[in-house]
Design an enzyme around this catalytic site. Structure first.
Site, PDB file in Angstrom:
ATOM      1  N   THR A 184      -6.863   4.671  10.817  1.00  0.00           N
ATOM      2  CA  THR A 184      -7.812   5.526   9.944  1.00  0.00           C
ATOM      3  C   THR A 184      -8.812   4.816   9.106  1.00  0.00           C
ATOM      4  OG1 THR A 184      -6.099   4.896   8.345  1.00  0.00           O
ATOM      5  CG2 THR A 184      -5.658   6.843   9.588  1.00  0.00           C
ATOM      6  N   ALA A 226      -4.352  10.674   0.481  1.00  0.00           N
ATOM      7  CA  ALA A 226      -4.961  11.421   1.650  1.00  0.00           C
ATOM      8  C   ALA A 226      -4.004  12.670   1.918  1.00  0.00           C
ATOM      9  CB  ALA A 226      -4.834  10.447   2.722  1.00  0.00           C
ATOM     10  N   GLU A 277     -20.677  38.260  -1.167  1.00  0.00           N
ATOM     11  CA  GLU A 277     -21.266  37.375  -1.788  1.00  0.00           C
ATOM     12  C   GLU A 277     -20.966  37.324  -3.303  1.00  0.00           C
ATOM     13  OE1 GLU A 277     -25.279  38.665  -1.379  1.00  0.00           O
ATOM     14  OE2 GLU A 277     -25.564  36.641  -0.305  1.00  0.00           O
TER      15      GLU A 277
HETATM   16  C1  LIG Z   1      -9.382  11.156   5.279  1.00  0.00           C
HETATM   17  C2  LIG Z   1      -8.517   9.827   4.628  1.00  0.00           C
HETATM   18  C3  LIG Z   1      -8.574   9.788   3.345  1.00  0.00           C
HETATM   19  C4  LIG Z   1      -7.773   8.657   2.728  1.00  0.00           C
HETATM   20  N1  LIG Z   1      -7.469   8.960   1.383  1.00  0.00           N
HETATM   21  C5  LIG Z   1      -7.010   7.617   1.079  1.00  0.00           C
HETATM   22  C6  LIG Z   1      -6.777   7.752  -0.547  1.00  0.00           C
HETATM   23  O1  LIG Z   1      -6.631   8.737  -0.975  1.00  0.00           O
HETATM   24  N2  LIG Z   1      -6.356   6.437  -0.915  1.00  0.00           N
HETATM   25  C7  LIG Z   1      -6.009   5.323  -0.157  1.00  0.00           C
HETATM   26  O2  LIG Z   1      -5.649   4.357  -0.744  1.00  0.00           O
HETATM   27  N3  LIG Z   1      -6.389   5.123   1.062  1.00  0.00           N
HETATM   28  C8  LIG Z   1      -6.914   6.360   1.642  1.00  0.00           C
HETATM   29  N4  LIG Z   1      -7.275   6.263   3.019  1.00  0.00           N
HETATM   30  C9  LIG Z   1      -7.210   4.881   3.587  1.00  0.00           C
HETATM   31  C10 LIG Z   1      -6.026   5.060   4.533  1.00  0.00           C
HETATM   32  O3  LIG Z   1      -4.848   4.770   3.421  1.00  0.00           O
HETATM   33  C11 LIG Z   1      -6.270   3.860   5.181  1.00  0.00           C
HETATM   34  O4  LIG Z   1      -7.010   3.829   6.170  1.00  0.00           O
HETATM   35  C12 LIG Z   1      -5.010   3.068   5.938  1.00  0.00           C
HETATM   36  O5  LIG Z   1      -3.944   2.744   4.992  1.00  0.00           O
HETATM   37  C13 LIG Z   1      -5.210   1.881   6.737  1.00  0.00           C
HETATM   38  O6  LIG Z   1      -4.182   1.846   7.465  1.00  0.00           O
HETATM   39  P1  LIG Z   1      -4.405   1.645   9.254  1.00  0.00           P
HETATM   40  O7  LIG Z   1      -2.948   1.338   9.867  1.00  0.00           O
HETATM   41  O8  LIG Z   1      -5.184   2.938   9.695  1.00  0.00           O
HETATM   42  O9  LIG Z   1      -5.587   0.623   9.402  1.00  0.00           O
HETATM   43  P2  LIG Z   1      -6.445   0.315  10.559  1.00  0.00           P
HETATM   44  O10 LIG Z   1      -7.537   1.235  10.563  1.00  0.00           O
HETATM   45  O11 LIG Z   1      -5.559   0.260  11.888  1.00  0.00           O
HETATM   46  O12 LIG Z   1      -7.037  -0.948  10.312  1.00  0.00           O
HETATM   47  C14 LIG Z   1      -7.575  -1.508   9.057  1.00  0.00           C
HETATM   48  C15 LIG Z   1      -8.058  -2.652   8.971  1.00  0.00           C
HETATM   49  O13 LIG Z   1      -6.647  -3.676   8.545  1.00  0.00           O
HETATM   50  C16 LIG Z   1      -6.412  -4.666   9.744  1.00  0.00           C
HETATM   51  N5  LIG Z   1      -5.027  -4.661   9.792  1.00  0.00           N
HETATM   52  C17 LIG Z   1      -4.161  -3.492   9.611  1.00  0.00           C
HETATM   53  N6  LIG Z   1      -3.041  -4.075   9.736  1.00  0.00           N
HETATM   54  C18 LIG Z   1      -3.189  -5.600  10.046  1.00  0.00           C
HETATM   55  C19 LIG Z   1      -2.002  -6.322  10.085  1.00  0.00           C
HETATM   56  N7  LIG Z   1      -0.782  -6.136  10.057  1.00  0.00           N
HETATM   57  N8  LIG Z   1      -2.575  -7.572  10.099  1.00  0.00           N
HETATM   58  C20 LIG Z   1      -3.695  -8.080  10.105  1.00  0.00           C
HETATM   59  N9  LIG Z   1      -4.766  -7.154  10.114  1.00  0.00           N
HETATM   60  C21 LIG Z   1      -4.469  -5.734   9.986  1.00  0.00           C
HETATM   61  C22 LIG Z   1      -7.227  -3.916  10.964  1.00  0.00           C
HETATM   62  O14 LIG Z   1      -7.502  -5.143  11.714  1.00  0.00           O
HETATM   63  C23 LIG Z   1      -8.392  -3.368  10.002  1.00  0.00           C
HETATM   64  O15 LIG Z   1      -9.318  -4.333   9.764  1.00  0.00           O
HETATM   65  C24 LIG Z   1      -7.809   7.639   3.644  1.00  0.00           C
HETATM   66  C25 LIG Z   1      -8.190   7.604   5.156  1.00  0.00           C
HETATM   67  C26 LIG Z   1      -8.697   8.575   5.469  1.00  0.00           C
HETATM   68  C27 LIG Z   1      -9.232   8.574   7.030  1.00  0.00           C
END
Ligand SMILES: Cc1cc2nc3c(=O)[nH]c(=O)nc-3n(C[C@H](O)[C@H](O)[C@H](O)COP(=O)(O)OP(=O)(O)OC[C@H]3O[C@@H](n4cnc5c(N)ncnc54)[C@H](O)[C@@H]3O)c2cc1C
Ligand code: FES
Ligand code: FES
Length: 1187
Positions: free
Chosen positions: A252, A331, A1119
């Protein structure tokens, strides 16, 4: 063969099912929601959860089943009860958000067949709808709740239609169970929910999941390799082998970064997925707290925290309660299902919420590392001290101890489903049995490039018991963009792009066979910039390629050499300094201003600024152009509100006659005025590409490009001088309107005209002068948007009324009443005769139904007892002109064919974009021909069937089309009458001809065909410390004449009102000082979500209302309701005034629209705002400008 991008976003692109929609590509809209099912070996069960398909890499779905909207039911087979109920409840207007809504609800029901309202609210929190205002969607879905559960959300969302002969529904006051309005839809004969009919989890996947035998997986795309390691050792080996490869978990953050940074996707790189094996996947209670696996999703974390809070003593879970508070608005559900706690921490984005809370809680991170971790975890924006070969394994979140108290705070642009502007985690430890503070942890996120720690507390996030969080402070800003505002294009070099795989051709001005311009009332606008670029977002050229990704990549490689030109300015203020205005300048006047100002008691001079608004139709602009290969014929399947104009522009561009170009419009995924003009340019460019290549060419704008290129509602500045008497009577108002028109005129002068024509609103101000100037700036050109200048023109006048009331020390509602039009026959300031009777009825009934006077007292009492929370209430009346002030546009066109079998085919010139024009046309046709609606079919809008039709706009579509259908059919019916005496109906001969009706009013005096009236009253509560506001209750009384279809009309009222909430409170476009739009997607630009709709929203249609000027006494309604949301703005102003009064400050203070959290906070001046005085203008470079 998977391409590099398909490895990431395949769900939407490769399954070739079109039900799942693409609204933003960044997880921010929910249109792409699908259900993923996966076998959970740990608990021997199948998990069903929603994800955003746009962010879900296909490779991470190995072993999972995916259900899209097609999988649960269809009109071809049988609808699923979820689909049936959203449709029956009128919860689908344009329909673009509907598949996502359906899948969110379907998944909820898979997990919980008897949900509560809170469950529904949570499930839909990540789905945006731009049309409906959400109420009908909730109304449809809450039918799945047990009656005992159907409380809480929209508890008073009952809708009263005061139709003649029916008792007026006395609306519920606070806190009553919700009612499902049986006036608007019936629940008889709906399909019952039968979970036994749901799709089963494929047995082979179950077997595969149980074996968990898969080894390491490797997916190789043409640019990207994705490896899924078999275990932790394998992961670390891979990290050593590919140190730069990111670990993809929920994707994400990585997925959205790829979307934002197009350049990333050119570099071949490796990603390692961290999903397919279970290491610390879940939360484990250890002796001092909970150890959470780094790959634990935020949804699982939330469930674990909820369970701990439920089952453990409250004292030990104070930290978890704080964490939960944050998780609830972090989110939407889909993102929380994908995003992991580890990813949230390691994204190192200070806007992410968890770090501040986890740091305050003294959590420990367990890092799998071959060496030691650096002293600081967060080393900069998006950077951590983790070495490339290290991974985060788990996070230990301790239980709270006695005398330990924890809080979490976040303030965002929108209450939910929005990144925080600032977030904070705080923990205080008292000495046992005393009020002596032993330690204090305070962390802020969002105020610097990294987490900011307040004070000198000892430890924060510790990595493997080492290292502390950084406490650097610096300004966190959007990255600087290249500024390209006013340049001469001296050279365009597409050679590199042309050499790229899949690229077919490049087009620029020289390729246009006809004229490189789109004309609008003699104002030309270039399709491709030829010599001069006048804004960021102007189209210079176009790349045609085999796939969308190839075209996007290649477009980045076209080299353009620029030469700076001066001057460059973006704001209304600067345009006034440069006297940069478009012609014509408008003026409207009645009475003798100078004389009036001499005799009044008081004179007030002030101004109000209103920001612009992005259309944010859920479906971005797009079309397909198909050369027919014969005589230069071309067909366009185009999302246009004005097919005839698109046809004309394409013809001029290609240098061929309109008769060879056919535009087809089936339906639009929302438009709101944004698909009248710009789509014509896009069509002309795409048509040029189709002609040049001889192939069908498709062009669909990405959300960010759409926001940048097509622009939206005009920002306005209203400067006024008002003469009034001490009793609140306004004798004279001299208002100058400035709008920011951007770099070309587009429809700006007509929009300004409408603002001026609406400036009197409901008030008889004997001396009234309005001047309108459209500023020419170096920004993308502003265009039509629902209301077409009306919401801005009316808002300035209401601001005048509000300020006069403040100055006179009178309630604003009283001053409004004093100044209203009252006589049976009134003339507007543009000399149009009308009767304000129904307007006054709307006003009186609105105040009455809202219980305005009682609630005003209750609010005053509330404000006396609350220091930091204040409430405000406001009511406004409305008079809104329907139709185009350009008379010749007020004409409808329709074609009705009657076939031998008795079936009827209607084609009309309007476009269906969710407003229900087709339904109303069916109703009218059925009524005239006296045949059942099932015998009538409405065809697509097609320029080949109905030529030269006017745009569907100005709330006039139904009037025009309806009248055309009626006029035509009347004549047809009389023809047929003769025949039908000899033949049975089913044998009547098919006839076809078009009917055009000119309904145009004269211009002088009668600018509009008629007025739609309404009144609205809203109450809000603000938090004076954070600037947050809650919309508590809104009552609307609307005069729609004799409603043709109350469900559709109420849908328009609610949808328009909620769009107005966005306009006046949360939707804020940010431009850099270089004139670059920075808010280019739902992550930065917040349209109202479910949480913004007042929980008590009562809509009434005025009883016994007539309108002889339109079809069957109905009135146009598209509107007008937008403006009614200004009541929320003025209620906020009232609440702020209450806070200021307590501090001895004046009630009169500036507040620009939208009334964002930041503006509300700063208007509630107190000891804290004094600590942060605004720096003097000119002494700093702002990060964003008020254009
Ligand atoms: C529409 C939208 C709304 C959001 N709203 C919020 C919000 O209101 N508040 C908020 O706090 N966040 C929000 N987020 C962010 C979201 O919480 C973070 O994107 C999410 O937590 C990241 O986790 P992921 O697993 O998707 O990470 P990824 O995208 O898979 O990875 C993110 C980074 O972390 C690294 N990484 C992840 N896990 C590890 C690990 N175990 N060891 C080493 N490196 C690692 C990856 O290599 C990368 O660099 C939002 C995101 C979106 C898309
Ligand atoms: S398209 Fe996926 S969330 Fe918007
Ligand atoms: S119906 Fe929801 S976006 Fe149109």
């Amino acid at each position: 063969m998977l391409s590099q991008n398909h490895l990431h976003v395949s769900l939407l692109y490769i399954v070739l099912l079109t039900g799942t929609k693409y609204g933003c590509g960044g997880g921010g809209c929910g249109a792409c929601t699908v259900m993923v099912s996966r076998y959970d070996q740990l608990h021997n069960r199948v998990l069903h959860y929603t994800v955003n398909a746009c962010l879900q890499p296909i490779c991470t779905l190995h072993g999972s089943a995916v259900v899209t909207v097609e999988g649960i039911g269809s009109t071809k087979t049988k609808l699923h009860p979820v689909q049936e109920r959203i449709a029956k409840a009128h919860g689908s207007q344009c329909g673009f958000c509907t598949p996502g809504m359906v899948m969110s609800m379907y998944t909820l029901l898979r997990n919980k067949p008897h949900p509560t309202m809170e469950d529904i609210r949570e499930a839909l929190g990540g789905n945006l709808c731009r049309c409906t205002g959400y109420r009908p969607i909730i109304d449809g879905f809450k039918t799945f709740c047990d009656v005992s559960n159907a409380f809480n959300l929209f508890p008073q969302a009952s809708f009263a239609m005061m139709t003649p002969g029916k008792n007026d529904c006395v609306l519920n006051k606070y806190l009553i169970p919700c009612q499902i309005s049986d006036e608007l839809f019936h629940m008889d004969n709906v399909l019952p929910l039968d979970p036994s009919q749901d799709l089963i989890f494929p047995p082979e996947l179950m077997r595969m999941g149980k074996k968990r035998a898969c080894g390491s997986l490797c997916f190789q795309g043409d640019r990207l390799k994705l490896i899924s390691p078999v275990d932790l050792t394998n992961l670390l080996e891979l990290k050593t082998e590919y140190p730069e490869a990111p670990v993809v978990v929920g994707n994400t953050t990585i997925g959205t970064n790829l979307l934002l940074c197009h350049l990333c996707i050119y570099c071949p790189f490796v990603e390692i997925t961290f999903q397919l094996f279970v290491i610390y996947l879940l939360c484990v209670h250890v002796h001092a707290g909970v150890s959470v696996g780094a790959v634990c999703t935020l949804s699982s974390l939330k469930e674990e925290m909820e369970m701990a809070v439920r089952e453990m003593e409250a004292e030990r879970t104070r930290g978890y309660q704080a964490l939960l508070q944050t998780l609830r608005c972090l989110a939407g559900k889909q993102i929380r299902n994908m995003a992991t706690i580890g990813g949230n921490i390691l994204s190192a984005n200070p806007k992410y919420d968890l770090n501040s809370v986890l740091a305050a809680l003294d959590c420990t991170l367990q890092v799998m590392s071959k060496g030691t971790v650096g002293q600081k975890l967060f080393t900069g924006f998006g950077k951590t001290a983790l070495r490339p070969d290290e991974v985060l394994l788990s996070i230990d979140i301790p239980y709270s101890k006695p005398w330990e108290f924890v809080s979490a705070f976040r303030q965002a642009q929108r209450r939910e489903f929005a990144f925080s502007i600032v977030n904070a985690g705080m923990k205080v430890v008292f000495k046992e049995g005393s009020n002596i503070v032993e330690s204090l942890n305070i962390y802020y996120g969002g105020v610097g490039p990294t987490l900011v720690k307040v004070g000198l507390t000892p430890q924060a996030l510790r990595c493997s018991a080492l290292g502390r969080c950084a406490t650097q402070e610096a300004a966190c800003r959007f990255s600087d963009h290249v500024s390209l505002f006013h340049f001469k294009t001296s050279d365009i070099d597409p050679s590199e792009a042309l050499g790229m795989t899949g690229v077919v051709t490049f087009l620029s001005a020289g390729d246009v066979p006809g004229q490189n311009r789109r004309m609008w009332f003699n104002n030309p606008e270039e399709l491709f910039a030829e010599e001069e670029v006048t804004c960021v977002g102007q189209i210079i050229g176009a790349v045609v390629a085999e796939s969308r990704e190839q075209a996007r990549r290649a477009a980045q490689r076209v080299k353009v050499t620029y030469q700076d030109l001066l001057p460059v300015f973006f704001t209304i203020e600067e345009a006034i300094q440069h006297q940069s205005f478009f012609d014509p300048k408008r003026k409207l006047e009645r009475g003798d201003m100078d004389k009036a100002f001499e005799t009044v008691d008081q004179i007030l001079e002030d101004e109000i600024y209103l920001g612009g608004q992005e259309h944010f139709y859920m479906e971005t602009q797009g079309l397909i152009a198909v050369p027919k290969g014969e005589n230069g014929e071309l067909e366009l399947f185009v999302a246009s509100q004005h097919a005839a104009y698109t046809q004309e522009v394409v013809g001029i561009t290609l240098g061929i006659d309109s008769n060879k170009i056919t535009c087809h419009v089936r339906r639009l995924g929302g438009a709101f005025g944004g698909k009248v003009m710009k789509i014509a340019s896009l069509s002309a460019i795409t048509a040029t590409a189709a002609v040049k290549t001889g192939r069908a060419v498709r062009c669909v704008l990405e959300r960010g490009d759409d926001m940048l290129i097509t622009s939206g509602r005009h920002p306005f500045l209203g400067q006024y001088k008002v003469g009034y008497n001490n009793d609140g009577t306004i004798m004279a108002a001299d208002i100058t309107y400035y709008s920011n028109g951007g770099c070309t005129l587009d429809e700006s002068s007509f929009i300004m005209e409408k603002a001026l024509l609406h400036m009197d609103n409901a008030y008889r101000i004997p001396n009234l002068r309005g001047r309108g100037l459209v500023c020419k700036t170096y920004l993308p050109s502003y265009t039509a948007f629902r209301g077409f200048g009306g919401p801005q023109g009316l808002m300035v006048m209401e601001s005048v009324l509000h300020e006069v009331a403040v100055k006179c020390g009178l309630p604003p509602q009283k001053v409004r009443e004093i100044n209203m039009y009252r006589e049976e026959e009134c003339y507007t300031h543009h000399k149009q005769l009308f009767s304000p009777r129904d307007m006054l009825r709307c006003w009186d009934e609105c105040l009455d139904k809202a219980g305005y006077h009682d609630r005003l007292q209750a609010i005053q009492q509330f404000n006396t007892y609350n220091r930091w929370k204040k409430r405000g209430i406001s009511a406004v009346p409305m008079k809104f002109g329907v139709g185009f002030s350009k008379g010749f546009y007020n004409q409808g066109a329709a074609l009705v064919n009657i076939y031998k079998d008795g079936s009827v085919l209607v084609a009309h010139g309007g476009t269906e974009m969710g407003q229900g024009i087709n339904t109303k046309a069916l109703q009218i046709a059925g009524r005239i021909l006296k045949v059942p609606m099932s015998s009538i079919h409405i065809k697509e809008t097609c320029t080949g069937n109905v030529p030269n039709a006017a745009p569907s706009a100005a709330s006039f579509g139904t009037d025009a089309v309806g009248m055309a259908v009626k006029v035509f059919q009347r004549s047809l019916v009389s023809d047929l009458f003769v025949l039908s005496r000899q033949l049975p109906w089913t044998m009547t001969i098919g006839v076809g001809k078009t009917a055009q009706t000119d309904l145009g009013p004269g211009y002088e005096g009668t600018a509009y065909y008629y007025f739609t009236f309404g009144a609205c009253c809203s109450e809000v509560e603000i938090d004076c410390l954070t600037g947050d506001h809650k919309n508590l209750r809104t009552d609307i009384v609307m005069d729609v004449g004799e409603s043709l279809n109350p469900a559709l009309d109420i849908g328009q009222i609610e949808g328009g009102f909620v769009q107005g909430i966005g306009l006046y409170t949360i939707e804020e476009l940010q431009f850099s000082p270089e004139g670059v739009l920075m808010t280019r997607g739902p992550s930065q630009y917040k349209i109202p979500a479910l949480c913004d709709v007042p929980p008590q929203l009562n809509v009434h249609l005025l009883a016994n209302a007539q309108n002889p000027h339109a079809i069957y006494n109905s009135k146009g309604i598209g509107e007008p309701p937008v403006f009614l949301a200004s009541t929320i703005f003025f209620a906020i102003k009232e609440a702020v005034a209450a806070a200021r009064r307590e501090r001895g400050l004046g009630d009169s203070f500036p507040l620009s629209s939208p009334a964002t959290a930041e503006r509300i906070r700063m208007a509630c001046e107190d000891q804290f705002t004094e600590m942060a005085p605004s720096p003097k203008k000119g002494t700093f470079k702002p990060w964003s400008i008020n254009i």
